[in-house]
Design a protein around this motif. Sequence first.
Motif, PDB file in Angstrom:
ATOM      1  N   HIS A 253      18.530  30.532  83.131  1.00 42.99           N
ATOM      2  CA  HIS A 253      19.000  30.773  81.766  1.00 42.99           C
ATOM      3  C   HIS A 253      20.082  31.852  81.661  1.00 42.99           C
ATOM      4  O   HIS A 253      20.640  32.059  80.595  1.00 42.99           O
ATOM      5  CB  HIS A 253      17.782  31.182  80.914  1.00 42.99           C
ATOM      6  CG  HIS A 253      17.949  30.917  79.453  1.00 42.99           C
ATOM      7  ND1 HIS A 253      18.038  29.658  78.924  1.00 42.99           N
ATOM      8  CD2 HIS A 253      18.045  31.761  78.386  1.00 42.99           C
ATOM      9  CE1 HIS A 253      18.169  29.730  77.614  1.00 42.99           C
ATOM     10  NE2 HIS A 253      18.183  30.989  77.260  1.00 42.99           N
ATOM     11  N   ASP A 254      20.367  32.547  82.771  1.00 42.57           N
ATOM     12  CA  ASP A 254      21.268  33.697  82.702  1.00 42.57           C
ATOM     13  C   ASP A 254      22.640  33.337  82.141  1.00 42.57           C
ATOM     14  O   ASP A 254      23.218  34.076  81.347  1.00 42.57           O
ATOM     15  CB  ASP A 254      21.445  34.327  84.086  1.00 42.57           C
ATOM     16  CG  ASP A 254      20.159  34.972  84.586  1.00 42.57           C
ATOM     17  OD1 ASP A 254      19.238  35.152  83.761  1.00 42.57           O
ATOM     18  OD2 ASP A 254      20.078  35.279  85.783  1.00 42.57           O
ATOM     19  N   HIS A 255      23.164  32.191  82.555  1.00 44.34           N
ATOM     20  CA  HIS A 255      24.516  31.795  82.158  1.00 44.34           C
ATOM     21  C   HIS A 255      24.544  30.967  80.872  1.00 44.34           C
ATOM     22  O   HIS A 255      25.609  30.745  80.307  1.00 44.34           O
ATOM     23  CB  HIS A 255      25.115  30.909  83.260  1.00 44.34           C
ATOM     24  CG  HIS A 255      24.485  29.545  83.275  1.00 44.34           C
ATOM     25  ND1 HIS A 255      23.244  29.303  83.832  1.00 44.34           N
ATOM     26  CD2 HIS A 255      24.890  28.374  82.737  1.00 44.34           C
ATOM     27  CE1 HIS A 255      22.939  28.030  83.655  1.00 44.34           C
ATOM     28  NE2 HIS A 255      23.903  27.443  82.991  1.00 44.34           N
ATOM     29  N   HIS A 256      23.381  30.487  80.448  1.00 44.69           N
ATOM     30  CA  HIS A 256      23.334  29.394  79.479  1.00 44.69           C
ATOM     31  C   HIS A 256      24.001  29.743  78.147  1.00 44.69           C
ATOM     32  O   HIS A 256      24.694  28.908  77.563  1.00 44.69           O
ATOM     33  CB  HIS A 256      21.882  28.972  79.247  1.00 44.69           C
ATOM     34  CG  HIS A 256      21.729  27.854  78.250  1.00 44.69           C
ATOM     35  ND1 HIS A 256      22.316  26.613  78.419  1.00 44.69           N
ATOM     36  CD2 HIS A 256      21.074  27.784  77.061  1.00 44.69           C
ATOM     37  CE1 HIS A 256      22.025  25.847  77.396  1.00 44.69           C
ATOM     38  NE2 HIS A 256      21.269  26.518  76.560  1.00 44.69           N
ATOM     39  N   HIS A 257      23.815  30.943  77.656  1.00 49.82           N
ATOM     40  CA  HIS A 257      24.392  31.292  76.357  1.00 49.82           C
ATOM     41  C   HIS A 257      25.905  31.511  76.450  1.00 49.82           C
ATOM     42  O   HIS A 257      26.589  31.512  75.430  1.00 49.82           O
ATOM     43  CB  HIS A 257      23.698  32.530  75.787  1.00 49.82           C
ATOM     44  CG  HIS A 257      22.332  32.225  75.247  1.00 49.82           C
ATOM     45  ND1 HIS A 257      22.081  32.011  73.902  1.00 49.82           N
ATOM     46  CD2 HIS A 257      21.142  32.067  75.861  1.00 49.82           C
ATOM     47  CE1 HIS A 257      20.799  31.755  73.721  1.00 49.82           C
ATOM     48  NE2 HIS A 257      20.204  31.790  74.894  1.00 49.82           N
ATOM     49  N   GLU A 258      26.412  31.693  77.656  1.00 46.62           N
ATOM     50  CA  GLU A 258      27.856  31.823  77.830  1.00 46.62           C
ATOM     51  C   GLU A 258      28.537  30.461  77.860  1.00 46.62           C
ATOM     52  O   GLU A 258      29.662  30.311  77.391  1.00 46.62           O
ATOM     53  CB  GLU A 258      28.148  32.570  79.133  1.00 46.62           C
ATOM     54  CG  GLU A 258      27.603  33.999  79.150  1.00 46.62           C
ATOM     55  CD  GLU A 258      27.772  34.638  80.515  1.00 46.62           C
ATOM     56  OE1 GLU A 258      28.407  34.023  81.396  1.00 46.62           O
ATOM     57  OE2 GLU A 258      27.263  35.759  80.694  1.00 46.62           O
ATOM     58  N   PHE A 259      27.872  29.473  78.430  1.00 52.28           N
ATOM     59  CA  PHE A 259      28.436  28.124  78.497  1.00 52.28           C
ATOM     60  C   PHE A 259      27.314  27.120  78.290  1.00 52.28           C
ATOM     61  O   PHE A 259      26.844  26.480  79.229  1.00 52.28           O
ATOM     62  CB  PHE A 259      29.125  27.887  79.847  1.00 52.28           C
ATOM     63  CG  PHE A 259      30.150  26.787  79.808  1.00 52.28           C
ATOM     64  CD1 PHE A 259      31.508  27.074  79.766  1.00 52.28           C
ATOM     65  CD2 PHE A 259      29.757  25.451  79.785  1.00 52.28           C
ATOM     66  CE1 PHE A 259      32.450  26.056  79.714  1.00 52.28           C
ATOM     67  CE2 PHE A 259      30.692  24.433  79.730  1.00 52.28           C
ATOM     68  CZ  PHE A 259      32.049  24.736  79.703  1.00 52.28           C
ATOM     69  N   PRO A 260      26.825  26.977  77.041  1.00 48.36           N
ATOM     70  CA  PRO A 260      25.687  26.084  76.787  1.00 48.36           C
ATOM     71  C   PRO A 260      26.005  24.608  76.977  1.00 48.36           C
ATOM     72  O   PRO A 260      25.112  23.822  77.278  1.00 48.36           O
ATOM     73  CB  PRO A 260      25.318  26.389  75.329  1.00 48.36           C
ATOM     74  CG  PRO A 260      26.577  26.915  74.726  1.00 48.36           C
ATOM     75  CD  PRO A 260      27.265  27.671  75.814  1.00 48.36           C
TER      76      PRO A 260
END
Length: 302
Positions: A253-260
């Motif tokens: 989930h670490d990257h998810h909010h940056e590139f959903p």
Amino acid sequence: MTIESRIRARSEAILKSWQTLNWASVFSAIIYPALGAVVLLSALVLGLALDGLTLRWWYAPIGVAAMGLSIFLCNMGIGPLHRIWQHRAGEIKWPGQVIVMFNCILAMQGSLKDWVNYHSQHHRFADQAGDPHNPNESKFWAWIGWIMWRDENDLARPMPMWLKENKVVLFGDRYHISLSLVLHFLVPGVIYAIVALSGGSLILTAIIHASVVIGRGIQFHATTLGVNVFGHMKTPLWFDYLLAFLTGGEALHDHHHEFPKSALHLPKKGFFNRLVDYNGTALLVMKRLGWAKNLQIAPQFA
């Protein structure tokens, strides 16, 4: 003052009591997995205690395999639901949509409309007041509290505009209670009856059934904990990958909010990446089969 700063924390704004419990969610999150554990324990005890019932050693690997298959199939619903129907990281054609819908029913995800609306709020107010499962308010709330106590205003939100023309989504949403009853109760009941009438092993049938139910419960809680709680915390890499195996890569989930809007949660190349992020791998397979198209992939994962 921003709009977000005027919004009350959801864990405080929603009335929590025995009378306001959402019993469908309580059943899905707690009661049903517990029943699976009771059935499994009962089958083992009866198989050991009664001479008329046979308990074989090879029932154990069959039960573990059934549990693993249950986890996998549930993720084959939640993965495309999250990545395609929620974040529009591509398109799935109707054969894939039907498979996704039934796997979502198996995973007991409830109304697809509510699922997408809740997750949209999560991305809008991530880790702030207004986030339906903000882990900064309460880890228990972010885990299962937010589904045990619901706000009627949340449930009254209409189907998201981009899904209103999707006939499979609309069908699954309209009949999700009936489909759930058929899949989780009628189908197992018919299987038990067939096994009993044919003289098969009811002990083995119960072990397989209980393992499927427990597997679904494991996947359910690995997702809510892995994404809503641990996904927003600093955790060891080995723990991240353990949760990723149980969630098909959703807990990465670490990257998810940056590139959903990405169909993959790990780089496209690499056997281990495709093994861990098997929800994304399934979408790549669907593309090869002609069931998916226009898959978008985050630049760091291309």
